[in-house]
Design an enzyme around this catalytic site. Structure first.
Site, short mmCIF file in Angstrom:
data_model
loop_
_atom_site.label_atom_id
_atom_site.label_comp_id
_atom_site.label_asym_id
_atom_site.label_seq_id
_atom_site.Cartn_x
_atom_site.Cartn_y
_atom_site.Cartn_z
N PHE A 161 8.81 -37.62 2.96
CA PHE A 161 8.26 -38.02 1.66
C PHE A 161 8.97 -39.23 1.06
O PHE A 161 8.43 -39.91 0.21
CB PHE A 161 8.32 -36.84 0.68
N LYS A 185 1.09 -38.62 10.89
CA LYS A 185 1.04 -37.42 10.03
C LYS A 185 2.08 -37.64 8.94
O LYS A 185 3.26 -37.36 9.11
CB LYS A 185 1.36 -36.18 10.87
N GLU A 188 2.97 -34.50 3.14
CA GLU A 188 1.91 -33.98 2.28
C GLU A 188 2.26 -34.13 0.80
O GLU A 188 1.44 -33.90 -0.07
CB GLU A 188 1.63 -32.51 2.63
N ARG A 189 3.53 -34.51 0.51
CA ARG A 189 3.93 -34.62 -0.89
C ARG A 189 3.51 -35.95 -1.52
O ARG A 189 3.32 -36.04 -2.71
CB ARG A 189 5.43 -34.40 -1.03
N SER A 238 14.09 -34.03 7.89
CA SER A 238 15.34 -33.29 7.80
C SER A 238 15.80 -32.82 9.19
O SER A 238 15.00 -32.71 10.12
CB SER A 238 15.14 -32.08 6.88
N CYS A 293 17.84 -41.42 2.94
CA CYS A 293 18.68 -40.92 4.03
C CYS A 293 19.94 -41.76 4.17
O CYS A 293 20.87 -41.36 4.85
CB CYS A 293 17.91 -40.90 5.33
N GLU A 395 23.41 -31.60 3.02
CA GLU A 395 22.68 -32.75 2.47
C GLU A 395 21.94 -32.25 1.22
O GLU A 395 21.12 -31.33 1.31
CB GLU A 395 21.66 -33.28 3.49
P1 NAD Z 1 11.01 -32.65 6.05
O1 NAD Z 1 11.78 -32.43 7.29
O2 NAD Z 1 10.78 -31.52 5.14
O3 NAD Z 1 9.54 -33.20 6.43
C1 NAD Z 1 9.34 -34.27 7.31
C2 NAD Z 1 7.98 -34.12 7.98
O4 NAD Z 1 7.97 -32.92 8.73
C3 NAD Z 1 6.82 -34.04 7.01
O5 NAD Z 1 5.75 -34.79 7.52
C4 NAD Z 1 6.50 -32.56 6.96
O6 NAD Z 1 5.14 -32.30 6.72
C5 NAD Z 1 6.89 -32.08 8.34
N1 NAD Z 1 7.37 -30.69 8.34
C6 NAD Z 1 8.02 -30.05 7.34
N2 NAD Z 1 8.30 -28.78 7.70
C7 NAD Z 1 7.84 -28.63 8.95
C8 NAD Z 1 7.84 -27.53 9.87
N3 NAD Z 1 8.38 -26.34 9.56
N4 NAD Z 1 7.27 -27.71 11.07
C9 NAD Z 1 6.73 -28.89 11.40
N5 NAD Z 1 6.68 -29.96 10.57
C10 NAD Z 1 7.23 -29.83 9.37
O7 NAD Z 1 11.68 -33.89 5.30
P2 NAD Z 1 11.37 -34.46 3.85
O8 NAD Z 1 11.86 -33.50 2.83
O9 NAD Z 1 9.96 -34.91 3.78
O10 NAD Z 1 12.29 -35.76 3.85
C11 NAD Z 1 13.65 -35.74 3.51
C12 NAD Z 1 14.51 -35.64 4.74
O11 NAD Z 1 14.24 -36.71 5.62
C13 NAD Z 1 16.00 -35.73 4.42
O12 NAD Z 1 16.68 -34.80 5.20
C14 NAD Z 1 16.35 -37.15 4.84
O13 NAD Z 1 17.70 -37.36 5.18
C15 NAD Z 1 15.47 -37.33 6.02
N6 NAD Z 1 15.26 -38.74 6.32
C16 NAD Z 1 15.93 -39.25 7.39
C17 NAD Z 1 15.79 -40.59 7.70
C18 NAD Z 1 16.51 -41.16 8.88
O14 NAD Z 1 16.19 -42.27 9.26
N7 NAD Z 1 17.46 -40.49 9.49
C19 NAD Z 1 14.98 -41.41 6.91
C20 NAD Z 1 14.31 -40.85 5.83
C21 NAD Z 1 14.46 -39.51 5.54
#
Ligand code: NAD
Length: 512
Positions: A161, A185, A188-189, A238, A293, A395
């Site tokens: 998101f 994909k 969704e937020r 994450s 991140c 985090e």
């Molecule tokens: P998230 O992991 O909750 O979601 C990321 C994606 O995964 C979304 O598209 C979501 O729909 C999907 N998803 C969520 N739960 C899932 C599940 N159980 N099974 C399959 N798919 C699922 O992350 P977020 O809250 O949207 O974003 C924040 C996180 O992203 C933080 O941990 C941040 O550090 C990380 N991030 C990392 C980088 C990097 O380059 N390392 C860059 C940006 C964000």
């Protein structure tokens, strides 16, 4: 399309964000999820949650579009990217407003995100140069050999998101320029930006089916992971989900790069200019409400005097931090993305107090006038944090900065190296020898010297170490080209007509 979601109760009907498949918006009749305006807690719209069936449709479109797109010369593919870049520039304010509205970040920050996305498109415009391969004439007698980089086929991107436009643009411009077709994909937020990106790509002349967007959550992700036609998956999000995506995707025979979470430390040395460090930390820790991140969430002060000066400086600057709607003028920090996320971050602050850290600045009770239902949390600053506390180990992804006091540079580096994440770090110092030692030895993927957010430019690649990246190749830049292509090496012999009819040789061919 208008839609009524049972969750909306008394709300009037709101618009639905659909999917983008085979060149058009597809609304579908699937379940929907509410997309909030985090600044006032109101419902902005709902998003269609794609199913297994939706993913099948998108992959089918991408698979059908691949043979023709693959054959288009890289120079022509890059012309589509040039037009896309111009359209992005024309639409950058519109995109930034959509991002700010759904995510909550301030407009300037959203503009910065769009610009960093555009820089990845500029890199992808170099497709003919990036894909020109390698050639060795006379690799053996009358033998020439070359390497070419071929596209993989249908590839997918799953994005978080916190950068609804930039992170998708870490992926699809280079994947498309390399000749692949794509299924995105998004989160969704805040799903609307990716639909705008799809429409701009179409306007730029991208053939239908080459780029598709399926909105949704776990069901859509699992469908992508299990679809044998999807050759590769790029994930950013994450760490627990990154690990799941990497393990499931690779077990299913896919190429996977999965970028995960972070806990980024800034080391402040006794010789650093305190004002420079404080100013840099304000932006790096509290910009985008800490939902980056690469955000700095731990400041490691070397020496008690350094720590005292740092705390004093931060406290003073936090007193003037302006919190409000990201879409308003003169605001430094917007709300958190959802009510649940705000509660989670506030819960960490409670726990930090219970665990014995000193809460120097407490943002938990903030109220923004006229926006009482917004998901706001004021900036929080902790002193005397140690490596056992959950505010240090986890985090938090919010506006919470922890100060850890250490005695030496070595202590600071051990602390950073022992942390499970290794995304970014930086050091503030005026001593070149110290900086050089730090950059050489620290176990982190992206390192800044007097640069708090060392996010690599588009011509390098983005990736952390340890549990911040699963897979061998980082995102975008040269690694992006490698990730989205398959190397093929061709060895070719054209004997002269006089020399045909070589002897039989049982020894392994060599240049001897
Ligand atoms: P998230 O992991 O909750 O979601 C990321 C994606 O995964 C979304 O598209 C979501 O729909 C999907 N998803 C969520 N739960 C899932 C599940 N159980 N099974 C399959 N798919 C699922 O992350 P977020 O809250 O949207 O974003 C924040 C996180 O992203 C933080 O941990 C941040 O550090 C990380 N991030 C990392 C980088 C990097 O380059 N390392 C860059 C940006 C964000």
């Amino acid at each position: 399309m208008k839609n009524t979601n049972p969750e909306l109760e008394s709300q009037a009907q709101v618009d639905t964000v659909g999917h983008f498949i085979n060149g058009k918006i597809v609304s579908g009749s699937e379940d929907t999820q509410v997309v909030y305006n985090p600044a006032d807690g109101s419902v902005l719209r709902v998003v269609t949650m794609g199913t297994d069936q939706t993913v099948k449709m998108a992959v089918e479109a991408a698979e059908a579009a691949f043979p023709a797109w693959r054959e288009i010369p890289p120079g022509k593919r890059s012309r589509v990217m040039f037009r896309f870049k111009s359209l992005l520039e024309e639409n950058s304010e519109r995109l930034a407003r959509i991002i700010s509205e759904e995510h909550g970040k301030v407009l300037d920050d959203a503009m910065g995100e769009v610009q960093r996305g555009i820089e990845n498109v500029e890199y992808a415009c170099g497709a003919p140069e990036l894909l020109k391969g390698q050639y060795s004439k006379n690799a053996g007698p009358a033998i020439d050999s070359w390497v070419e980089f071929q596209p993989l086929g249908v590839v997918a991107g799953i994005t978080p998101f916190n950068f609804p436009a930039m992170v998708p643009m870490w992926m699809f411009p280079i994947a498309l320029a390399c000749g692949n077709t794509f299924v995105l994909k998004p989160s969704e937020r805040d799903p609307s930006a990716s639909i705008v990106l799809a429409e701009l790509l179409t306007e730029a002349g991208l053939p239908q089916g080459v780029f598709n967007v399926v909105n949704g959550g776990k069901e859509a992700v699992d469908a992508l992971l299990n679809d044998t036609r999807v050759e590769a998956i790029s994930f950013v999000g994450s760490t627990p989900i990154a690990e799941y995506i990497y393990q499931t995707g690779t077990a299913n025979g896919k190429r996977v790069q999965a970028l995960g979470g972070a806990k980024n430390h800034a080391v402040v040395m006794p010789d650093a200019n305190t004002e420079t460090a404080v100013n840099a930390l304000m932006g790096a820790a509290f910009g985008s409400a800490g939902e980056r991140c690469m955000a700095i969430s731990v400041a490691v002060a070397v020496g008690e005097d350094t720590a005292d000066k740092l705390i004093l400086g931060l406290k003073k600057r936090l007193g003037t931090l302006k919190v409000g709607s990201g879409c308003s003028q003169n605001v430094d920090m917007g709300p958190l993305v959802t009510r649940e996320h705000k509660a989670k971050v506030a819960g960490y602050v409670d726990r930090g107090v219970e665990e014995g850290a000193s809460l120097v600045v407490d943002g938990r009770d903030i109220e923004v006038e006229g926006l009482e239902s917004g998901f706001f949390l004021g900036a929080c600053l902790f002193d005397h944090v140690n490596s056992k506390m959950s505010i240090y180990t986890d985090e938090i992804f919010g506006p919470v900065l922890c100060v850890v006091r250490v005695k030496t540079l070595q202590d600071a580096m051990e602390l950073i190296d022992d942390h499970e994440y290794g995304n970014g770090t930086c050091i503030f110092t005026r001593d070149g020898e110290v900086a050089r030692y730090f950059t050489d030895h620290i176990k982190v993927g992206m390192v800044g010297v007097n640069v708090a957010l060392p996010v690599p430019v588009a011509s390098h690649s983005f990736g952390g170490w340890k549990r911040s990246l699963f897979g061998d190749l980082a995102a975008y830049g040269p690694d992006g080209v490698r990730f989205y292509t398959r190397r093929k090496t061709i060895t070719q012999r054209w004997p002269s007509s006089a020399g045909d009819g070589e002897d039989i040789r049982f020894a392994f061919p060599s240049n001897n």
